[in-house]
Structure formats: C-alpha cells, structure tokens
Design a protein around this motif. Structure first.
Motif, PDB file in Angstrom:
ATOM      1  N   PHE A 237      -7.644   7.384  -8.027  1.00 35.58           N
ATOM      2  CA  PHE A 237      -8.055   8.056  -6.800  1.00 35.58           C
ATOM      3  C   PHE A 237      -7.148   9.239  -6.447  1.00 35.58           C
ATOM      4  O   PHE A 237      -7.778  10.548  -6.031  1.00 35.58           O
ATOM      5  N   GLY A 238      -5.856   9.402  -6.755  1.00 34.53           N
ATOM      6  CA  GLY A 238      -5.279  10.649  -6.519  1.00 34.53           C
ATOM      7  C   GLY A 238      -5.694  11.692  -7.211  1.00 34.53           C
ATOM      8  O   GLY A 238      -5.702  12.987  -6.878  1.00 34.53           O
TER       9      GLY A 238
ATOM     10  N   PHE B  37       0.771  -1.371  -0.160  1.00 32.81           N
ATOM     11  CA  PHE B  37      -0.074  -0.092  -0.281  1.00 32.81           C
ATOM     12  C   PHE B  37       0.940   1.474   0.079  1.00 32.81           C
ATOM     13  O   PHE B  37       0.412   2.410  -0.468  1.00 32.81           O
ATOM     14  N   ALA B  38       2.001   1.158   0.285  1.00 38.76           N
ATOM     15  CA  ALA B  38       3.081   2.248   0.357  1.00 38.76           C
ATOM     16  C   ALA B  38       3.186   2.690  -1.054  1.00 38.76           C
ATOM     17  O   ALA B  38       3.204   4.002  -1.336  1.00 38.76           O
ATOM     18  N   TYR B  39       3.391   1.855  -1.962  1.00 38.23           N
ATOM     19  CA  TYR B  39       3.376   1.857  -3.387  1.00 38.23           C
ATOM     20  C   TYR B  39       2.361   2.651  -4.092  1.00 38.23           C
ATOM     21  O   TYR B  39       2.262   3.449  -4.693  1.00 38.23           O
ATOM     22  N   GLY B  40       1.311   2.015  -3.630  1.00 38.33           N
ATOM     23  CA  GLY B  40      -0.109   2.439  -4.344  1.00 38.33           C
ATOM     24  C   GLY B  40      -0.423   3.999  -3.597  1.00 38.33           C
ATOM     25  O   GLY B  40      -0.758   4.788  -4.297  1.00 38.33           O
ATOM     26  N   LEU B  41      -0.288   4.354  -2.723  1.00 39.88           N
ATOM     27  CA  LEU B  41      -0.450   5.596  -1.714  1.00 39.88           C
ATOM     28  C   LEU B  41       0.864   6.538  -2.496  1.00 39.88           C
ATOM     29  O   LEU B  41       0.387   7.855  -2.718  1.00 39.88           O
ATOM     30  N   SER B  42       1.999   5.967  -2.964  1.00 39.72           N
ATOM     31  CA  SER B  42       2.684   6.978  -3.528  1.00 39.72           C
ATOM     32  C   SER B  42       2.337   7.309  -5.179  1.00 39.72           C
ATOM     33  O   SER B  42       2.672   8.354  -5.525  1.00 39.72           O
ATOM     34  N   PHE B  43       1.692   6.099  -5.760  1.00 44.28           N
ATOM     35  CA  PHE B  43       1.118   6.576  -7.048  1.00 44.28           C
ATOM     36  C   PHE B  43      -0.154   7.755  -6.737  1.00 44.28           C
ATOM     37  O   PHE B  43       0.007   8.544  -7.658  1.00 44.28           O
ATOM     38  N   ALA B  44      -0.807   7.485  -5.857  1.00 40.54           N
ATOM     39  CA  ALA B  44      -1.725   8.723  -5.499  1.00 40.54           C
ATOM     40  C   ALA B  44      -1.383   9.901  -5.244  1.00 40.54           C
ATOM     41  O   ALA B  44      -1.908  10.852  -5.431  1.00 40.54           O
ATOM     42  N   THR B  45      -0.050   9.909  -4.411  1.00 36.89           N
ATOM     43  CA  THR B  45       0.381  11.242  -4.084  1.00 36.89           C
ATOM     44  C   THR B  45       0.953  11.924  -5.265  1.00 36.89           C
ATOM     45  O   THR B  45       0.611  13.228  -5.417  1.00 36.89           O
ATOM     46  N   LEU B  46       1.334  11.260  -6.089  1.00 37.04           N
ATOM     47  CA  LEU B  46       2.026  12.000  -7.542  1.00 37.04           C
ATOM     48  C   LEU B  46       0.773  12.653  -8.153  1.00 37.04           C
ATOM     49  O   LEU B  46       0.950  13.684  -8.658  1.00 37.04           O
ATOM     50  N   ALA B  47      -0.136  11.608  -8.339  1.00 37.57           N
ATOM     51  CA  ALA B  47      -1.342  12.085  -9.429  1.00 37.57           C
ATOM     52  C   ALA B  47      -2.045  13.495  -8.704  1.00 37.57           C
ATOM     53  O   ALA B  47      -2.417  14.420  -9.284  1.00 37.57           O
ATOM     54  N   SER B  48      -2.203  13.296  -7.285  1.00 40.54           N
ATOM     55  CA  SER B  48      -2.980  14.112  -6.533  1.00 40.54           C
ATOM     56  C   SER B  48      -2.192  15.656  -6.342  1.00 40.54           C
ATOM     57  O   SER B  48      -2.851  16.571  -6.422  1.00 40.54           O
ATOM     58  N   THR B  49      -0.707  15.665  -6.576  1.00 40.50           N
ATOM     59  CA  THR B  49      -0.214  16.668  -6.436  1.00 40.50           C
ATOM     60  C   THR B  49      -0.272  17.374  -7.620  1.00 40.50           C
ATOM     61  O   THR B  49      -0.542  18.661  -7.745  1.00 40.50           O
ATOM     62  N   ILE B  50      -0.492  16.935  -8.928  1.00 41.35           N
ATOM     63  CA  ILE B  50      -0.720  17.528 -10.212  1.00 41.35           C
ATOM     64  C   ILE B  50      -2.167  18.270  -9.987  1.00 41.35           C
ATOM     65  O   ILE B  50      -2.432  19.348 -10.400  1.00 41.35           O
ATOM     66  N   SER B  51      -3.287  17.227  -9.795  1.00 47.53           N
ATOM     67  CA  SER B  51      -4.369  17.835  -9.648  1.00 47.53           C
ATOM     68  C   SER B  51      -4.795  18.952  -8.520  1.00 47.53           C
ATOM     69  O   SER B  51      -5.314  19.960  -8.917  1.00 47.53           O
ATOM     70  N   HIS B  52      -3.977  19.004  -7.278  1.00 48.48           N
ATOM     71  CA  HIS B  52      -4.244  19.868  -6.385  1.00 48.48           C
ATOM     72  C   HIS B  52      -3.480  21.218  -7.006  1.00 48.48           C
ATOM     73  O   HIS B  52      -3.909  22.293  -6.576  1.00 48.48           O
ATOM     74  N   VAL B  53      -2.514  21.251  -7.284  1.00 49.79           N
ATOM     75  CA  VAL B  53      -1.921  22.274  -7.678  1.00 49.79           C
ATOM     76  C   VAL B  53      -2.759  22.944  -8.902  1.00 49.79           C
ATOM     77  O   VAL B  53      -2.678  24.232  -8.996  1.00 49.79           O
ATOM     78  N   ALA B  54      -3.139  22.070  -9.817  1.00 53.36           N
ATOM     79  CA  ALA B  54      -4.048  22.669 -10.935  1.00 53.36           C
ATOM     80  C   ALA B  54      -5.102  23.564 -10.573  1.00 53.36           C
ATOM     81  O   ALA B  54      -5.561  24.561 -10.717  1.00 53.36           O
ATOM     82  N   LEU B  55      -5.820  22.913  -9.473  1.00 50.82           N
ATOM     83  CA  LEU B  55      -6.937  23.403  -8.987  1.00 50.82           C
ATOM     84  C   LEU B  55      -7.006  24.521  -8.059  1.00 50.82           C
ATOM     85  O   LEU B  55      -7.478  25.740  -8.022  1.00 50.82           O
ATOM     86  N   PHE B  56      -5.991  24.341  -6.954  1.00 55.30           N
ATOM     87  CA  PHE B  56      -5.912  25.292  -6.058  1.00 55.30           C
ATOM     88  C   PHE B  56      -4.712  26.560  -6.302  1.00 55.30           C
ATOM     89  O   PHE B  56      -5.137  27.743  -5.927  1.00 55.30           O
ATOM     90  N   HIS B  57      -3.819  26.125  -7.440  1.00 57.82           N
ATOM     91  CA  HIS B  57      -3.034  27.008  -7.395  1.00 57.82           C
ATOM     92  C   HIS B  57      -2.705  27.644  -9.116  1.00 57.82           C
ATOM     93  O   HIS B  57      -2.054  28.326  -9.384  1.00 57.82           O
TER      94      HIS B  57
END
Length: 745
Positions: A614-615, A369-389
């Motif tokens: 998910f990310g 799950f650490a690998y799975g969550l690292s996948f989600a972290t990277l994807a959510s970083t792009i999504s979060h920065v695009a939406l909020f910043h």
C-alpha cells in the motif's frame, strides 16, 4: 498589435525579474520573510565565552533531561531555554572579563577571555552546544531495560561505548549528503526558522513601531505570560492538560469513554488549556508549514476516526478483548503479557515450548495498525521521493559537482568561509564504525549483536538518509527507521532481545543523528557561521552530552533501589520511568517473540505486511494527478508519507495532544499566515519560542522549589494528571475479566 506585443514583453520581463529576485534571495517565502541576507565575517566565533557557556549549557540540559526522564513527571528541556538564558550571561562576561591577551606558555598561541561585545555568532554556537545536550541519547533505553526491566548486568565500558558510537556514527555520512540537504535552497528546514527569528529578535536593534512592540518586547511579554500561567497546569490544576467532558456525562459507559477520552481513547470533545499538551511529542505547531499541518491532520483523522473505529467495531484481530488504544502487550485472556514465562533465564533467549504452553502476544487494535502504518510510511517515503523529487535530486546531483546552487545564503557562505574537508567526515565514520563493532563483538557479546548486524544497520541508515532527509528538510516531519530495523533483525536473528534493540539503535539513531547534524548545519548556514566552527562544536557537544547522559543514567540505575519496578517501589516514588516501558514492550514484540510470530505466518498480524505494498503504491495516484493537472499547484502539496504517518507519534502521544496541536497549527500557520502575513512574519516564531521557554522555566522552578520536597498542591479532583476516564482502557468482549472494569455478557 505592436502595443500588445510591447506590453506582453514588459510583463514577462517583470515576472522574470521577480522570479530572479526570489532565486537570488531564497525561493522559499518563509525563508525570505525570516532569514537575514547580511553577514559580518569579522565577528569572532570560537571564543572563551563560546566554549564556557556552550559546554555548561550542554552538560546542564543533558543532566536535567536524563534526570527527569526517569521520573513520573518527566520533563524535556529544549535548547530554547539555554538560548535565552545565556544571552545575559554572555553580556555579563563581556562586561567584566579582562580583555588582555593570554599567551600559552611554550607556544606562539594567545587568546583573549574577552574579544569584545558578546555577538550573534557566539550565541548561535552556544545554542548548537545546547542542541546536543537537549536531543536525548536513545541508547540509554537499552541500558535501562537491561538493568531495570530484565535485571541483568552490562559492562559499564560497553554501555559507554554504545552510547558514544550510536550518537556519533551519523555525523560521518552526513558529510556525504550535506550538498543536497544543506546547500540546496529548496531544503529549508522549517523548524530552524523559530531559532533564526528568536536570534534576530534578541540581537538586532529595532525601532518600536507606533502603538506596537519590538520583537524582543513581544518575546518577553509572551515569555512572562507563559511562565506565569504554567503554574496552573503544572502544579495547581494538572487535570486541564486533558479535559474530556464526554466521560463526565457518561460515567458508567465504556463505549462513551473510549470515544471521549483524550488520553486513552479517540478524544472526541476532548481539549486542553496547556501549551505543554499542545507542543508535547510533535513539537510546536507554529514551526510547521501549513501544508504539512493539513497533511498530518488528514492522516490523523483518517486513522483515528475511520480506520480504528471500523477495525474495532468489526472485532478485527479480536480487538474487543483489549483496550482500544494501548502500548502494552497482552495474552489471550486480556491480561498483560508475562514475558518472564517465555524467556530463558540462563541464555536470555526465547523459550518456544513455554510460549506454546502460555499464549501468543496480542496488541491493542491501535498498536497493531500503528505498526502497519509505519510499514506503509517507510515504503511511501521511498516512492514519494522518487516520483516527486527524483528528477530534482538528479539535477541537484549534477549541480552539486558543479557547485551551481546560487541563492544568496550559499553564495555568502562560499565567499566568506572554508568548507569542512570531506576527510574529516570519512575519518569519523571509519573510527566510529570500528568502535561500534568492538562494542558489540567484545565484552562477552553482552549485546548479542554480531559485527555483520552493525554493518547492516549502518547500511540501512545510509540508504534511507537522503529520502528521509528530503522529507525532514521540507515538511518538518521525520519518518523513522525504528520499526523496519526491528523487523529486519527480528527475522534474521530472532529470539535475542538485546541484539534486536542494539540493531534498531544503530540503524535508527545513527540516521537521526545525521539528520540532526544536517539541520544544525542549515541553522549555521542561515546564520552565516563558519562551517569548521560548526563541525567542531557539534562534535564536542555530542561527546559532552553523551558522557553526561550516560553518567546520570548509570548513577540513577545503580543508586535508586528498584528503579522502574512499579511492584517494588514505595508508595509515591517518582522513579517510575515513563516511556522506557514502551521500549521494553517493543523488545518483547520484536526481540523475544520475533516478527515471524507477530507479523509472519506464525503470527496473528501477518496481514499488516500488505501495508508495505500500500505504501509503495499510494503516492502514484497523486503523482499522476499532478502530471495531468500541472496548473493545479495544490496537488503537489499532497504528501502521502505525511498523511500515512499522520498519527505516527500516538503512543506515546495521545489524541488530545493531536487535537490541540492541529487546532493551534491551523489557526496560526494557515488562517493567520494568509490573512495577517506581516504579523505572522514578525511574531509567529517568536511566539513559539516564548511559549516553550516559559513552560520550561516554570517547570524547573516548580520542581526544584516544591515538588522535589514532595510539596504538591491541595488534594482535590483537579490535581490528578488524568482525564478521569477510568473505563476508556477496558475491553468490551463478552466474558473478559480485567480489574476495575465491568464484564460484558
């Protein structure tokens, strides 16, 4: 009616004036409370003292960190140690060196060994040198696993060029993004405030408050206290680095020890009485803003106390056959995976037939799950920065070309100093890219990576630099590219472990180095250091540090018999290489076996790919709520990438590290920050620096005075660097037999 109108107008004027003051100083409160808005551009910077003390501290930290990195009791010394040690040395040099000018023969150049009192800007540049020496060299992992784990040869020139190019590539394209991530007042780099606060405490004259202490006096008291106390967890009673009382009560229960172990389990009830445990892996919690601590805490608790127990209890991916938390890889029987059986010794590539005859690779449930969550972290970083910043970045892009950043620090820097020419950055980028391709394509292609792999890795680093830079500059968290780079090259170029780790290093570390360069540049921005001086010091410091790290590693790898090989080392040998084995197992997962047989349709963990989706989607609900309820400002502090990666540093960090880190961080940066803000502004970052420095100095003293001679404390229960939970790493599936573990029926 008229009086109401006047009152309203006056209130609006007051509010407008207050906001205007914040923008003119800094829009970030922590920066306003910590960073001075004064500057003296006449202070000399690149002096003889700067070069001598800077290069010496850089080389010393590089040697010590690499030397300790191979040993069982590894030690990571930060630049804070050098920051404190060089101050009396600098003042001593100012007192004894001659002041007469020295002329360079045959030129008009002259310089002085002693241009006056040792000043703040010299001190900052020396610390930037020390930062280069303390940050580590990731490419040493490749050299180590080739020579000590795979027992193969690598050309020393290829190894040296690998070390140098991976460390310096990021500096080139950092220049492209410095306008966004350095000049912008909203990119405030929280960790830098620790050093800013310490610099001010060491250099500014301050009147001691009545019944109080100056910041320097407070720092010295903390330093001495931390130094004196650390002899207990470091030498006399190492077991207090993780106290897991649940294991002491239920000595024969695997489940209880899995729940209670702070080192190998969930850590419920586990705690430590050791600052090194608090600050290990995640850094000092006092350097993190309160909202980041809350986000990390939420992510950690959801991962460790909701996701993992559910997955393990339901036996997802046959989890009960293996430890609940481990960074090792296993075969189907629950034993450690024998990679020698599936790797062709002649061409050093994957052997499919042997793999089919042996076993698929299995992971502990947390590792999976650490690998799975690292996948989600990277994807959510792009999504979060695009939406909020996204809008802010676009506005900053337009403002960048018009030079419209207008806080006091940016104005002072532009007024007093020349910027670094862009061609400096572009030239460095082109030179290092060429050398990187020569390193991988030449020397008989020992690193297995073709030139297009180098270019692809660098492209990934540039693509992710801005969104990850925004996260780093505002939250002190840095999502990494290590997993996504392993995944991409593992699919494109499978079965080649060295190609995989080389691609990962060029993609991941070149971006990390760019972030480090930008962070140091922001420190120089706060301290009003000439940008050209910063650039030169960073460049020279990186060359010196890379050379010393490589030289130390090569010396130890070629002179210590059986280094890193636990099966052949003599009893009690310290050369066990903790940490390098994690890198080695990652090379097996992604390079030897490959992601297709791990996370693709041929593997056991294919469902982990849903974490990418998910990310991408996870930040959307938070963004929608922030738009629906703009008056509720707390919603914008919900940082989904930080929540998802909340437990991202576990493996190598442990649950007790996180529990202690969260506890200390919440107390100081939320409770104390809100209730005693004046105390926090004056002492918080100095407290962090003093605790770090005391631990580092005592660790050095203990090692070189006692432990290097194998003089340890008296042999008793508390001398073990363990939490005494031997059953926490045992499987619970029926019929699985593992040494020193009970068999369930």
């Amino acid at each position: 009616m008229t009086s109401c109108t006047v009152e309203t107008t006056e209130n609006e004027s007051t509010i407008h004036a207050s906001r205007q003051h914040e923008v003119n100083d800094s829009p970030i409160e922590e920066v306003r409370l910590t960073v001075s808005i004064k500057d003296d551009p006449t202070l000399p910077c690149l002096t003889f003292r700067t070069w001598f003390l800077g290069i010496t501290s850089c080389a010393t930290l590089a040697f010590l960190n690499q030397f300790f990195g191979f040993r069982q009791n590894s030690l990571s010394l930060t630049s804070v140690s050098a920051q404190i040690a060089v101050l009396p040395l600098g003042k001593l040099m100012a007192a004894v060196l001659p002041k007469e000018a020295i002329h360079v023969p045959g030129t008009k150049w002259s310089f002085s060994l002693n241009p006056g009192p040792f000043n703040l800007k010299e001190h900052v540049l020396i610390t930037i040198f020390a930062n280069a020496g303390s940050s580590g060299v990731y490419a040493i992992n490749i050299i180590t696993i080739v020579m000590a784990f795979y027992h193969r040869h690598i050309h020393p020139l290829a190894a040296m060029m690998l070390t140098l190019t991976t460390q310096m590539l990021g500096y080139g394209w950092a220049g492209i993004f410095r306008k966004f991530l350095v000049d912008s007042p909203y990119m405030w780099w929280p960790a830098n405030l620790v050093q800013v606060s310490l610099f001010r405490a060491l250099h500014e004259e301050e009147v001691r408050p009545k019944r109080g202490l100056t910041r320097l006096q407070f720092f010295l008291i903390v330093l001495i206290s931390s130094f004196a106390y650390y002899v207990v967890p470091n030498y006399l009673f190492p077991s207090i680095t993780a106290l897991s009382f649940v294991c002491w009560i239920w000595k024969h229960s695997v489940t209880a020890q899995q729940i209670g172990s702070g080192r190998h389990g969930l850590g419920i009830g586990s705690f430590a009485l050791d600052w090194a445990t608090v600050a290990a892996w995640n850094g000092s919690p006092l350097a993190y803003p309160g909202f980041a601590i809350i986000n990390i805490s939420i992510g950690f608790f959801l991962t460790l106390y909701v996701l993992i127990p559910i997955a393990y209890g339901s036996n997802a991916f046959e989890a009960k056959r293996f430890p609940i938390i481990s960074s090792h890889v296993f075969d189907a029987s629950g034993s450690k995976y024998n990679v020698g059986l599936v790797l062709n010794e002649t061409n050093f590539q994957f052997n499919q037939q042997a793999y089919d005859d042996y076993s698929k690779v299995h992971l502990s449930i947390f590792f999976a799950f650490a690998y799975g969550l690292s996948f989600a972290t990277l994807a959510s970083t792009i999504s979060h920065v695009a939406l909020f910043h996204g809008r802010t970045i676009w506005q900053q892009t337009r403002a960048t070309f018009r030079d419209k950043f207008d806080d006091v620090h940016t104005r002072l820097m532009k007024k007093n100093y020349d910027a670094v020419p862009q061609w400096w950055f572009y030239s460095l980028m082109l030179i290092m890219t060429g050398l990187a391709m020569v390193t991988c394509e030449g020397f008989g292609r020992q690193l297995q990576l073709p030139y297009w792999g180098v270019l692809l890795a660098l492209g990934l680093a540039v693509f992710f630099l801005l969104p990850i830079g925004v996260i780093s500059a505002t939250t002190n968290q840095q999502p990494g590219l290590n997993v996504i780079t392993e995944l991409i090259i593992g699919f494109m170029y499978p079965g080649r472990p060295l190609a995989n780790v080389a691609f990962k290093t060029y993609g991941y570390i070149s971006m990390v180095q760019a972030i480090t360069f930008l962070s140091d540049f922001k420190l120089g921005h706060y301290m009003k250091i000439p940008p050209k001086s910063m650039f030169i010091v960073q460049l020279v410091g990186t060359v010196v540090a890379s050379s010393v790290y490589f030289g130390t590693a090569w010396w130890l790898l070629t002179s210590v018999d059986n280094i890193c090989d636990l099966s052949k080392l003599p009893e009690g040998s310290p050369w066990t290489c903790p940490g390098y084995d994690v890198f080695y197992y990652a090379s097996i997962i992604w390079g030897v076996v490959g992601p297709l047989r791990m996370f693709g349709h041929l593997g056991i963990y294919a469902k982990m790919n849903y974490f990418f989706l998910f990310g991408i989607l996870a930040p959307v609900p938070v963004w929608i709520l922030s738009r629906m309820f703009p008056e509720k400002k707390w919603i914008r502090f919900i940082n989904v990438p930080i929540i998802i990666s909340g437990a991202g540093n576990m493996l190598p960090a442990t649950s007790v590290n996180y529990i202690c880190w969260i506890t200390v961080g919440v107390f100081f940066n939320i409770f104390v920050y809100r209730r005693y803000k004046s105390w926090w502004a004056r002492h918080n970052y100095i407290l962090s620096a003093g605790l770090d420095a005391g631990v580092a100095f005592m660790a050095i003293l203990c090692y070189f005075s006692l432990q290097i001679k194998d003089i340890n404390g008296m042999n008793w229960w508390g001398l073990e660097l363990d939490d005494h939970c031997p059953l926490a790493s045992c499987p619970t599936a029926p019929g699985i037999q593992v040494e020193d573990c009970p068999v369930f029926h």
